[in-house]
Write an enzyme that holds these catalytic residues in place. Structure first.
Site, short mmCIF file in Angstrom:
data_model
loop_
_atom_site.label_atom_id
_atom_site.label_comp_id
_atom_site.label_asym_id
_atom_site.label_seq_id
_atom_site.Cartn_x
_atom_site.Cartn_y
_atom_site.Cartn_z
N CYS A 1 0.58 -5.17 1.01
CA CYS A 1 0.49 -4.30 2.49
C CYS A 1 0.21 -5.06 2.59
CB CYS A 1 -0.13 -2.76 1.84
SG CYS A 1 -0.16 -2.24 0.13
N HIS B 1 -3.20 0.34 7.76
CA HIS B 1 -2.69 0.48 6.92
C HIS B 1 -3.08 2.11 6.12
CE1 HIS B 1 -0.50 0.40 3.00
NE2 HIS B 1 -1.12 0.00 2.80
N ASN C 1 1.53 5.94 1.01
CA ASN C 1 1.47 4.39 0.98
C ASN C 1 3.16 3.86 1.42
OD1 ASN C 1 0.73 1.58 0.87
ND2 ASN C 1 -0.71 2.03 -0.37
#
Ligand code: COA
Length: 334
Positions: A120, A261, A291
């Site tokens: 990520c 994020h 996500n």
């Protein structure tokens, strides 16, 4: 690792993103596992996520986001000197997904291209690489793509991970700064291998190659110790955000936007509290996309820029954390 505060040498010249059309809602999950829309919204902030079509691969999403970023930058693909594709869901183990992207977007046939695995935090790592190549005059224009097809590596029988992730791609064309003070001011990237098993896929590599047994034991899917990752994320994202501010001699008041994020709304709330940056300065789209790992920041950034939310001259912080554990932050003067 940190870049020193100084006049930007590189700048984001154009952005693009691509989200597959199919949407999987929390109500769809209610029919698949023992969960509820209420639980998912309260614990994560996610309402729906996009899922790629069976015939789509990561490079298809990446190339589309890349094309859009090049069009936005008004740049011919032949002008690219480097392509960096940040992903943990490559088309296949060999060759790099970046090869397919190079071919499809029509970049030069000798344009260097590679994949970067930082989960990520991939896009921030990618920006750091692009900035370094431009700073050292090894490249003038770099395409950085964050792309993930997490739907392909998620165990849809595991309610604690499956509801979190979605598919998508976001891309940035990074080129020379114009000298007016706008551009990529700093990047800070970090990793802690001691936390490797907090978020990982056990099989499919050289340690545990694919076999009938690994498939039977569902070892090709993401495994996560959610609470450990949560606590680590709050701590590390807050400190990386503070570092982006302090290392550039700025204060919280100077920060116009944070593009975090999009992993969990409660993580974002906690980072806002700990960093002292008011929550209304965090751009949030997690309810619509979930996500999307390395694609998360470029998708959100592109949305925010195209909507006119982020304006010229504003200070914008990116911060991300992911499997590895990897994390980092970047400060951009837009
Ligand atoms: N629906 C309903 N219940 C669920 C559920 C779901 N989708 N997922 C987990 N639960 C249950 C658990 O089984 C547990 O039940 P139990 O008490 O009977 O054992 C209960 O909810 C609490 O589980 P817990 O793991 O403590 O929940 P949580 O509040 O920590 O939330 C996460 C779980 C995964 C949402 C949270 O830990 C998280 O977001 N972690 C970070 C993950 C992340 O961002 N990873 C990517 C980093 S890039």
């Amino acid at each position: 690792m940190a870049s020193k505060a100084r006049l930007p040498v590189s700048k984001i010249l154009g952005m693009g993103h691509y989200l597959p059309s199919r949407i999987l809602t929390n109500f769809d999950f209610e029919k698949m596992v023992d969960t509820s829309d209420q639980w998912i919204v309260e614990r994560t902030g996610i309402r729906e996520r996009h899922i790629a079509a069976p015939e789509e691969a990561a490079s298809d999403l990446a190339a589309e986001a890349g094309r859009r970023a090049l069009a936005d930058a008004d740049l011919d693909p032949k002008e690219l000197d480097l392509i960096v594709v940040c992903t943990v869901t490559p088309d296949q183990p060999l060759p790099a997904t970046a090869m397919f992207v190079q071919r499809v977007i029509g970049a030069r046939s000798d344009c260097p291209a590679f994949d970067l695995v930082a989960a990520c935090a991939g896009f921030i790592y990618g920006l750091s690489v692009a900035d370094s190549f431009i700073r050292t005059e090894q490249a003038r224009c770099v395409l950085v793509v964050g792309v993930e097809m997490l739907s392909r590596i998620i165990d849809y029988e595991d309610r604690s991970t499956s509801v979190l992730f979605g598919d998508g791609a976001g891309a940035a064309v990074v080129g020379p700064a114009s000298g007016d003070g706008s551009g990529l001011v700093s990047t800070h990237i970090y990793a802690d291998g001691a936390m490797a098993e907090a978020l990982y896929i056990p099989a499919g590599g050289s340690r545990l190659p694919a076999s009938e047994q690994t498939v039977e034991e569902r070892l090709h899917y993401v495994r996560m110790t959610g609470q450990d990752v949560f606590k680590f994320a709050v701590k590390r994202l807050s400190s990386a955000t503070k570092t982006a501010i302090s290392s550039n001699g700025l204060s919280v008041r100077d920060i116009d936007w944070v593009i975090p994020h999009q992993a969990n709304l409660r993580i974002i709330d906690a980072v806002s509290q700990r960093s002292g940056i008011p929550r209304d300065r965090f751009y949030i789209n997690i309810e619509r996309v979930g996500n999307t790992s390395s694609a998360s920041i470029p998708i959100a950034l592109d949305e925010a820029v195209k909507a006119g939310t982020i304006e010229e001259g504003q200070n914008v912080i990116f911060c991300a954390l992911g499997g590895g554990i990897t994390w980092g932050s970047a400060l951009v003067r837009w």
